[in-house]
Design a protein around this motif. Structure first.
Motif, PDB file in Angstrom:
ATOM      1  N   LEU C 253       0.836  -1.201   0.000  1.00  0.00           N
ATOM      2  CA  LEU C 253       0.000   0.000   0.000  1.00  0.00           C
ATOM      3  C   LEU C 253       0.873   1.254   0.000  1.00  0.00           C
ATOM      4  N   ASP C 254       1.940   1.194   0.793  1.00  0.00           N
ATOM      5  CA  ASP C 254       2.869   2.309   0.831  1.00  0.00           C
ATOM      6  C   ASP C 254       3.455   2.590  -0.545  1.00  0.00           C
ATOM      7  N   PHE C 255       3.754   1.504  -1.248  1.00  0.00           N
ATOM      8  CA  PHE C 255       4.329   1.640  -2.585  1.00  0.00           C
ATOM      9  C   PHE C 255       3.336   2.336  -3.519  1.00  0.00           C
ATOM     10  N   VAL C 256       2.075   1.906  -3.420  1.00  0.00           N
ATOM     11  CA  VAL C 256       1.059   2.533  -4.268  1.00  0.00           C
ATOM     12  C   VAL C 256       0.933   4.014  -3.918  1.00  0.00           C
ATOM     13  N   ILE C 257       0.948   4.290  -2.608  1.00  0.00           N
ATOM     14  CA  ILE C 257       0.861   5.692  -2.192  1.00  0.00           C
ATOM     15  C   ILE C 257       2.056   6.473  -2.720  1.00  0.00           C
ATOM     16  N   TYR C 258       3.230   5.822  -2.682  1.00  0.00           N
ATOM     17  CA  TYR C 258       4.435   6.471  -3.210  1.00  0.00           C
ATOM     18  C   TYR C 258       4.255   6.828  -4.672  1.00  0.00           C
ATOM     19  N   LEU C 259       3.734   5.865  -5.466  1.00  0.00           N
ATOM     20  CA  LEU C 259       3.530   6.135  -6.888  1.00  0.00           C
ATOM     21  C   LEU C 259       2.576   7.309  -7.080  1.00  0.00           C
ATOM     22  N   LEU C 260       1.479   7.295  -6.301  1.00  0.00           N
ATOM     23  CA  LEU C 260       0.494   8.367  -6.440  1.00  0.00           C
ATOM     24  C   LEU C 260       1.112   9.718  -6.098  1.00  0.00           C
ATOM     25  N   LYS C 261       1.909   9.727  -5.039  1.00  0.00           N
ATOM     26  CA  LYS C 261       2.510  10.980  -4.613  1.00  0.00           C
ATOM     27  C   LYS C 261       3.458  11.530  -5.682  1.00  0.00           C
ATOM     28  N   THR C 262       4.308  10.640  -6.206  1.00  0.00           N
ATOM     29  CA  THR C 262       5.271  11.133  -7.201  1.00  0.00           C
ATOM     30  C   THR C 262       4.557  11.587  -8.474  1.00  0.00           C
ATOM     31  N   ILE C 263       3.513  10.842  -8.846  1.00  0.00           N
ATOM     32  CA  ILE C 263       2.781  11.265 -10.056  1.00  0.00           C
ATOM     33  C   ILE C 263       2.109  12.613  -9.812  1.00  0.00           C
ATOM     34  N   GLY C 264       1.606  12.787  -8.587  1.00  0.00           N
ATOM     35  CA  GLY C 264       1.001  14.075  -8.247  1.00  0.00           C
ATOM     36  C   GLY C 264       2.015  15.203  -8.369  1.00  0.00           C
ATOM     37  N   ILE C 265       3.209  14.959  -7.854  1.00  0.00           N
ATOM     38  CA  ILE C 265       4.244  15.995  -7.946  1.00  0.00           C
ATOM     39  C   ILE C 265       4.622  16.232  -9.401  1.00  0.00           C
ATOM     40  N   LEU C 266       4.667  15.148 -10.185  1.00  0.00           N
ATOM     41  CA  LEU C 266       4.984  15.297 -11.593  1.00  0.00           C
ATOM     42  C   LEU C 266       3.941  16.150 -12.305  1.00  0.00           C
ATOM     43  N   ILE C 267       2.671  15.951 -11.939  1.00  0.00           N
ATOM     44  CA  ILE C 267       1.619  16.748 -12.580  1.00  0.00           C
ATOM     45  C   ILE C 267       1.845  18.233 -12.288  1.00  0.00           C
ATOM     46  N   ILE C 268       2.223  18.517 -11.049  1.00  0.00           N
ATOM     47  CA  ILE C 268       2.507  19.920 -10.715  1.00  0.00           C
ATOM     48  C   ILE C 268       3.682  20.435 -11.547  1.00  0.00           C
ATOM     49  N   PHE C 269       4.719  19.603 -11.656  1.00  0.00           N
ATOM     50  CA  PHE C 269       5.878  19.987 -12.463  1.00  0.00           C
ATOM     51  C   PHE C 269       5.476  20.240 -13.915  1.00  0.00           C
ATOM     52  N   SER C 270       4.664  19.342 -14.467  1.00  0.00           N
ATOM     53  CA  SER C 270       4.276  19.489 -15.873  1.00  0.00           C
ATOM     54  C   SER C 270       3.434  20.734 -16.078  1.00  0.00           C
ATOM     55  N   LEU C 271       2.557  20.980 -15.127  1.00  0.00           N
ATOM     56  CA  LEU C 271       1.704  22.156 -15.221  1.00  0.00           C
ATOM     57  C   LEU C 271       2.558  23.418 -15.178  1.00  0.00           C
ATOM     58  N   MET C 272       3.534  23.390 -14.272  1.00  0.00           N
ATOM     59  CA  MET C 272       4.410  24.544 -14.152  1.00  0.00           C
ATOM     60  C   MET C 272       5.168  24.769 -15.449  1.00  0.00           C
ATOM     61  N   ARG C 273       5.577  23.651 -16.067  1.00  0.00           N
ATOM     62  CA  ARG C 273       6.329  23.740 -17.309  1.00  0.00           C
ATOM     63  C   ARG C 273       5.485  24.357 -18.415  1.00  0.00           C
ATOM     64  N   SER C 274       4.177  24.052 -18.386  1.00  0.00           N
ATOM     65  CA  SER C 274       3.376  24.463 -19.538  1.00  0.00           C
ATOM     66  C   SER C 274       2.780  25.846 -19.400  1.00  0.00           C
ATOM     67  N   ILE C 275       2.785  26.417 -18.213  1.00  0.00           N
ATOM     68  CA  ILE C 275       2.088  27.697 -18.110  1.00  0.00           C
ATOM     69  C   ILE C 275       3.018  28.897 -18.096  1.00  0.00           C
ATOM     70  N   MET C 276       4.306  28.677 -18.224  1.00  0.00           N
ATOM     71  CA  MET C 276       5.193  29.838 -18.158  1.00  0.00           C
ATOM     72  C   MET C 276       6.166  29.880 -19.316  1.00  0.00           C
ATOM     73  N   ALA C 277       6.581  31.102 -19.638  1.00  0.00           N
ATOM     74  CA  ALA C 277       7.640  31.277 -20.627  1.00  0.00           C
ATOM     75  C   ALA C 277       8.983  31.096 -19.927  1.00  0.00           C
ATOM     76  N   ARG C 278       9.990  30.882 -20.733  1.00  0.00           N
ATOM     77  CA  ARG C 278      11.313  30.655 -20.165  1.00  0.00           C
ATOM     78  C   ARG C 278      11.857  31.950 -19.561  1.00  0.00           C
ATOM     79  N   PHE C 279      12.429  31.816 -18.358  1.00  0.00           N
ATOM     80  CA  PHE C 279      13.068  32.980 -17.752  1.00  0.00           C
ATOM     81  C   PHE C 279      14.468  33.124 -18.299  1.00  0.00           C
ATOM     82  N   ARG C 280      14.900  34.356 -18.405  1.00  0.00           N
ATOM     83  CA  ARG C 280      16.300  34.604 -18.727  1.00  0.00           C
ATOM     84  C   ARG C 280      17.132  34.211 -17.530  1.00  0.00           C
TER      85      ARG C 280
END
Lengths: 435, 170, 312, 120
Positions: C253-280
Motif C-alpha cells: 500500500l505504501d508503494f502505491v501511495i508512493y507512486l500516487l505521490k510522485t505522479i502528483g508531484i509530476l503533474i505539478i511539475f508538468s503544469l508549471m512547465r506548460s504555463i510559463m515562458a522561459r526565464f532569462r
C-alpha cells in the motif's frame, strides 16, 4: 635647466603610462568577448540566415547579420516568363504572404493594361488578404512564444491558425500559395457556404484573440520577457525606414490600406492600430489588435460583398509602361515595380518585400541585448528570409577582432597571471573556437 | 492630384532642367525622367531637406541598353511616392551612395553592386550579397545580356557562346 | 546480502528507477501534450528513444577531453542511482539508510548537475560552453533555496536521515503543515534543479540549441537522458518523502501511495512547465535569491523556534 | 495599471487537458481535406484540340500533350510530371474546351522518380 627637463620627462612618462593603462583597459574590454554563430541552421531560425554574435558575458556588443541564403533569382526568372506564369512564380516569393505579392503584381499589370477589376473580385481579394494576415500573425504569435520558451501558447495559436487555413483552403483550394488571383480579377467565386464557414471561424477566433490579448497584457512572465526588449524608438524607426507592425509599434501609422487604399479597401472601414511601446511587447500587441481588426474587415466584406462577375478578360500582351504597385502585407508595406515593353513578358520586375526594409533596424535592436533575447528580437520583426534574399552588415564602432580558442586561452592565462596563478602549464589541445 | 501637381510645380521652379521631365502618373505617383549624377544629387538632397520626403523605400536597378538606370523611390508623409531616376553609362557605372541622407538604402544599393555592377561610391564596407561567395567577377545577373543558361553552377563560370556560334542561342 | 543487492540493483533500486523514470517522462510528455491540445507520444516513446539512441553512432568532438566526455554520463547516472537508494519507496524504510543520508542525497544530486556542467565544458562547443556556464549559474541560484527547503523539515524531526524523518512525521502528522512554505519553495527550485521550463535556460533550444548536450550523441546521450529522467524520479520522490510522509504499515500500500505521490508531484511539475515562458538566466537568479531564499530562510527560523519549543 | 500575475494561462491549460486533442494520429486517422482542394489533374481527351494553351501557360512546365494519332483522327495523350506540378490548376482555367479538371487526389508521393511522370 636639467631639473625642468627631468620633471618634464617624468610627466611625460606618467602620461605615457596612463595612456598605456587606459589603452590596456580598452583592449581588455575589447578582447573579453566571445563570438557565437547563430545560423545558418539553428533551432530559433525558421529559415536560413546567419548571425555572428559577439558577446561580452551574456550581452551582445556586435552582430554581423548575413541573409541571402535563399536568393532564388526570381526577378531574373520573371523576365523570361509570361505574365500568367509569373503570377504563380511571384506567389512563391514567400510562402506566408503569397497573396499580397500576387495582388501587388496583378494590380500593377491591371493598371498598365487599363483594366478595372469587378467589385466582387476586389472584395474577394480583400477577404483572402485579411485571412492571410490572420494566419500570418497567428503563425508569428506561435513562433514568438516558442522563441521565449512558451510552447503552450505556441501550440494554441497554431491550433487556431489551422482554422484559418481550413477556410483559406476552402475558398482558394490550397492552404498556402492560394492561386486565387489572376490578371483581371480572381479565379474562384465565394459561395454562401464558404461565407458561413468564414463567419463561424471569425466568431471562434475573436474569442481566442481576445484571450491572447488579455494574456499578453496580464501575464507577468510574458511581459518580463517582452517589455523593453528590442527597443526601436520612433526616431530610429523613421531613420531606418522600418515598416509594418515594427513601425506601428513605434507609433508610426504607415498602413497602406489607409494611405493608399487598393482593391476594395476604399469602401471598407479600416481602423489604424498603433502602439507606443516601441519594443517586442508593442509589436505583439499591435499584431494581436490587427488580427481583431482583420476579423472586422472580413465580417464587413462578407456581409457587403456585391454580386457580379469575378474577372474580366486580360490581354496577353501588356502595353509598355512602368508602374509602382503597393500593398499592405502582414509584415508591412510591399512594393512592386513592374516595367513592360509591350510583349507578353515583363521587362523588369522588382519586389521590395517588407522584411527587406525591416532588417536595417536590426543592428539597433540587437546591441545591448542579452543572448537569451536574440531569438525573440529577431522573430519580432517577423523576418521572412525568402522575401528578403539579402544581407546586411552591422559593424561595431570599435571594431572587434574575432578571437579563436588560442587567443581566448592566452587571454585567460594572462588574466590569471595578474592574480598570481599560472595556468599556462595545463596542456590544452589546439582548436579553432570560431569557425 | 492637387498635392502631386504642387510638388511637380515646385520642383520645376527650383530646378529648371526638370521642366517637362517630371510628370504625375496617377494619384500618389510622380515619375521623373532620367537624370545624370549631378542633377540627381541636387534634386534628391532638395527633396529630403526641403520637401519632406523623409523615407526612401527602395532603389530599383534597371537595364537601359547602353546605360544603367537607378530608380529611387521616395515617399513623404502623405504617402506620395516619387520615383527619381538616375542614369549612368555601363562603361562607367559610377554613382554616389545616398546612404548619407537615407540610411535605409544601404542594402538596396549594395544589391545594385552585385546584380548590376554599379560602382556605388561611399557605400559602407561589407561583404558581397545577395550573390554567394566565390561568384565570378564581372557577372552581373540582372543585366539583360547576362543569360542564366550560360552560367555553369558547378564551376562558377560564365561561358557565353562565341559570336558566330548560334548553338547556344535560344 | 543477496537481498540487499537485489534491493539496490533491481527493486526498488536501479532497474525500478530507470523504468519508472521513463514512465514519468512519458507521463510528463503526455500531460504536456494534452495541456497543449495535442495527441502526445505513445507509451513506449521514451523506451524507443532510448533504444534508438543506443544504436546510434557516437561522435566525439576531436578537441574534447575524450575520457571525461565518455565518463560523465555514467557518473551522472551513477550519482542519481546511488542517491535513490536512500529514499524509501517500498515500505517506510529505504534500502540503505544511516544518520545523515539526507546530506548525502543532496550532494549526490549536485553531482549530476556538476556532471552536466563538465560535459558542456569538456565538449568545447560554443553552445555547450555557454550552456555549461548557465548550468553552473543556475545551480548557484536554486541550490540554496532548495537545500534550505529540504533541510527545514529535518530540523523539527531532529534527524538527518530521510527514513528517520519519515518515521518522525508518521508519528506527528500535524507538523507536516508547518512545512508548506518549504514545500512550495522545493517544488519551484526543484523545477530549476531539473532544468525544466520555465527554468530551462541552460538548455534553451531556441538560444543555445540544447546547451550542454549539443555535442553528445548515441549511447552517451542516451545515458545522459536516462540520468535526467532518473533525476526527475529522484526529486519527485525526495519531495514526496520529506514533505508528504503519508504512510500505512503495509508495504504494498505504501508503494502505491508512493507512486500516487510522485505522479502528483509530476503533474505539478508538468503544469508549471506548460504555463510559463522561459526565464532569462538573470531573471532566474533574481527569482531564486529575491523570493525563494527569503521564504526558505523564514521557514528555517520558524522550524528552529518550533524545535526550541519542542525541547522545552 | 493592469494587474499582472504569473501563469495566467493555467485555466486554459487545465480546460484543454480534458478536451479532445486538436491533432490526429497520422498512422490511424485519415487526413481530411476540404471539398475544393486542388489535387491531381484529370484529363478528358474527347474534346481536346491540342491547342497547347495549358502547356504554354503552365508555370512549372509540368504538363505535355502530344497527338499520337493523325490530324484527322486525334489520339491525344497528356503526361503530367507530378514532381514539377505546383497544383495551381492554371491549365484548368486556360483550357478553352474544358478538357482538364482537378480531382481530390493528393496522395501522390512516390519513392521512384520515374513514377512521378504520370499518364493522365
Amino acid at each position: 635647466m636639467e631639473k625642468v627637463d627631468e620633471n618634464k620627462e617624468r610627466a611625460e612618462n606618467k602620461e605615457n603610462e596612463e595612456n598605456k593603462e587606459s589603452k590596456q583597459n580598452r583592449e581588455t574590454s575589447e578582447r573579453n568577448r566571445i563570438v557565437i554563430p547563430i545560423g545558418p541552421q539553428h533551432p530559433s531560425l525558421k529559415e536560413p540566415s546567419s548571425f555572428i554574435i559577439t558577446l561580452e558575458g551574456e550581452k551582445v556588443v556586435d552582430a554581423v547579420i548575413g541573409v541571402g541564403y535563399v536568393h532564388r533569382g526570381i526577378e531574373k526568372a520573371c523576365e523570361s516568363r509570361t505574365y500568367i506564369q509569373n503570377l504563380y512564380l511571384i506567389e512563391r516569393v514567400c510562402g506566408i504572404c503569397s497573396h499580397t505579392h500576387s495582388t501587388a503584381f496583378c494590380q500593377g499589370i491591371e493598371e498598365l493594361a487599363g483594366i478595372t477589376i469587378p467589385r466582387r473580385a476586389a472584395y474577394i481579394r480583400v477577404i483572402v488578404a485579411e485571412l492571410e494576415r490572420l494566419h500570418s500573425h497567428l503563425l508569428w504569435l506561435g513562433v514568438a512564444a516558442h522563441e521565449i520558451g512558451f510552447d503552450t501558447l505556441f501550440m494554441y495559436s497554431w491550433r487556431d491558425r489551422e482554422k484559418v487555413l481550413d477556410v483559406l483552403a476552402e475558398i482558394c483550394g490550397n492552404r498556402v500559395n492560394y492561386g486565387i488571383n489572376t490578371i483581371g480579377g480572381v479565379r474562384r467565386d465565394i459561395d454562401s457556404e464558404m461565407m458561413q464557414d468564414t463567419l463561424k471561424m471569425a466568431d471562434y477566433l475573436e474569442g481566442q484573440l481576445k484571450y491572447y490579448l488579455d494574456l499578453v497584457m496580464t501575464d507577468k512572465v510574458l511581459s518580463a520577457r517582452l517589455v523593453g526588449i528590442g527597443k526601436l524608438s520612433r526616431e530610429d524607426a523613421l531613420k531606418f525606414g522600418v515598416v509594418g507592425p515594427v513601425a506601428r509599434a513605434a507609433g508610426i501609422m504607415d498602413d497602406i490600406r489607409i494611405i493608399e487604399p487598393y482593391a476594395a479597401y476604399d469602401e471598407i472601414p479600416v481602423n489604424p492600430v498603433t502602439d507606443t511601446h516601441a519594443d517586442v511587447f508593442g509589436r505583439t500587441v499591435v499584431r494581436i489588435k490587427e488580427m481583431l481588426e482583420s476579423l472586422e474587415i472580413i465580417r464587413y466584406s462578407v456581409k457587403n460583398i456585391p454580386d457580379g462577375d469575378i474577372a474580366v478578360k486580360a490581354p496577353r500582351r501588356i502595353p509598355a509602361g512602368e508602374v509602382i504597385s503597393r500593398t499592405e502585407a502582414p509584415r508591412g508595406e510591399n512594393i512592386h515595380y513592374i516595367r513592360s515593353n509591350g510583349t507578353d513578358m515583363p521587362d523588369r520586375v522588382r519586389i521590395r518585400a517588407p522584411s527587406q526594409a525591416n532588417w536595417q533596424g536590426m543592428r539597433h535592436m540587437l546591441q545591448g541585448q542579452y543572448l537569451a533575447d536574440i531569438p525573440i528580437t529577431i522573430a519580432a520583426i517577423d523576418p521572412c528570409y525568402s522575401c528578403t534574399d539579402r544581407a546586411i552588415v552591422v559593424n561595431s564602432e570599435s571594431g572587434t577582432e574575432i578571437m579563436d580558442w588560442q587567443g581566448l586561452r592566452q587571454y585567460s592565462i594572462e588574466w590569471y597571471k595578474k592574480r598570481g596563478i599560472d595556468v599556462s602549464l595545463v596542456k590544452m589541445p589546439e582548436r579553432k573556437f570560431y569557425a | 492630384m492637387q498635392a502631386e501637381q504642387e510638388i511637380v510645380d515646385r520642383l520645376c521652379e527650383e530646378f529648371p532642367f526638370l521642366k517637362g521631365r517630371v510628370h504625375v502618373q496617377r494619384q500618389k505617383r510622380i515619375f521623373t525622367g532620367h537624370l545624370v549624377k549631378e542633377e540627381f544629387e541636387q534634386v534628391i538632397r532638395y527633396l529630403h531637406n526641403n520637401m519632406g520626403f523623409y523615407k526612401a523605400n527602395h532603389v530599383v536597378g534597371t537595364d537601359e541598353g547602353e546605360n544603367l538606370g537607378f530608380i529611387y523611390l521616395l515617399s513623404n508623409k502623405e504617402g506620395i511616392m516619387l520615383a527619381l531616376k538616375e542614369i549612368a553609362p555601363k562603361s562607367d557605372p559610377k554613382i554616389n551612395s545616398m546612404t548619407c541622407i537615407y540610411p535605409s538604402l544601404e542594402r538596396h544599393e549594395r544589391e545594385l553592386v552585385d546584380l548590376f555592377g554599379a560602382e556605388v561610391q561611399g557605400l559602407p564596407e561589407g561583404p558581397s550579397y545577395p550573390l554567394p561567395d566565390g561568384w565570378p567577377k564581372g557577372n552581373y545577373p540582372l543585366r539583360k545580356e547576362w543569360k542564366p543558361e550560360y552560367f555553369d553552377k558547378n564551376t562558377m563560370t560564365y561561358n557565353p557562346p562565341d559570336a558566330g556560334n548560334d548553338k547556344g542561342k535560344r | 546480502m543477496v537481498l540487499k543487492l537485489v534491493k539496490i540493483l533491481i527493486f526498488p533500486g536501479f532497474s525500478f528507477l530507470a523504468i519508472y523514470g521513463m514512465f514519468l517522462e512519458y507521463l510528463d510528455r503526455k500531460i504536456y501534450a494534452r495541456i497543449q491540445n495535442r495527441m502526445g507520444p505513445p507509451w513506449y516513446q521514451p523506451l524507443a528513444d532510448f533504444l534508438k539512441l543506443l544504436g546510434k553512432e557516437i561522435i566525439i568532438p576531436a578537441d574534447s577531453n575524450k575520457k571525461m566526455f565518455k565518463i560523465l554520463p555514467i557518473v551522472s547516472l551513477a550519482a542519481v542511482a546511488s542517491a535513490f537508494v536512500y529514499i524509501p519507496v517500498f515500505g517506510n524504510t529505504s534500502s540503505a539508510f544511516f544518520e545523515g543520508d539526507l546530506i548525502i542525497v543532496l550532494y549526490l544530486m549536485t553531482i549530476t548537475t556538476i556532471c552536466m556542467f563538465l560535459a558542456g565544458w569538456y565538449s568545447r562547443g560554443v553552445y555547450a560552453t555557454i550552456g555549461s556556464v548557465r548550468t553552473l549559474t543556475q545551480m548557484f541560484a536554486y541550490e540554496v533555496p532548495l537545500f534550505m527547503a529540504l533541510l527545514a523539515p529535518a530540523l523539527i524531526a531532529k534527524t538527518w536521515s530521510i527514513t528517520g524523518m519519515t518515521a518522525f512525521y508518521e508519528e506527528h502528522p500535524r507538523y507536516i503543515l508547518i512545512n508548506i512554505p518549504a514545500l512550495f519553495v522545493a517544488l519551484i527550485s526543484g523545477q530549476g534543479k531539473l532544468e525544466r521550463a520555465p527554468f530551462d535556460s541552460p538548455e534553451a533550444e531556441t538560444e543555445i540549441v540544447s546547451g550542454v548536450f549539443v555535442e553528445y550523441s548515441g549511447r552517451l546521450l542516451a545515458f545522459f537522458k536516462l540520468s535526467v529522467d532518473c533525476e526527475l524520479v529522484l526529486v519527485a520522490s525526495l519531495i514526496s518523502a520529506i514533505f508528504l510522509p503519508i504512510m500505512t504499515d503495509i508495504a504494498v500500500l505504501d508503494f502505491v501511495i508512493y507512486l500516487l505521490k510522485t505522479i502528483g508531484i509530476l503533474i505539478i511539475f508538468s503544469l508549471m512547465r506548460s504555463i510559463m515562458a522561459r526565464f532569462r538566466i538573470d531573471q532566474v537568479v533574481k527569482i531564486c535569491w529575491r523570493y525563494l531564499t527569503p521564504i526558505a530562510t523564514v521557514q528555517i527560523i520558524i522550524n528552529l523556534l518550533i524545535r526550541g519549543l519542542l525541547t522545552l | 495599471m493592469i494587474k499582472q500575475r504569473i501563469g495566467k494561462i493555467i485555466n486554459e491549460a487545465v480546460k484543454n487537458f480534458f478536451r479532445k486533442p486538436a491533432t490526429i494520429s497520422l498512422a490511424k486517422d485519415k487526413i481530411q481535406i476540404v471539398k475544393n482542394y486542388r489535387g491531381k489533374l484529370v484529363y478528358d481527351p474527347a474534346n481536346c484540340t491540342g491547342c497547347g494553351m495549358c502547356v504554354r501557360n503552365c508555370p512549372a512546365a509540368a504538363i505535355t500533350i502530344v497527338n499520337e494519332g493523325t490530324k484527322e483522327e486525334r489520339k491525344m495523350k497528356a503526361t503530367l510530371n507530378v514532381g514539377h506540378c505546383i497544383f495551381c490548376c492554371q491549365c484548368v482555367d486556360s483550357c478553352p474546351k474544358k478538357c482538364l479538371s482537378y480531382s481530390q487526389n493528393i496522395d501522390l508521393a512516390s519513392f521512384n522518380k520515374e513514377e512521378l511522370k504520370m499518364q493522365l
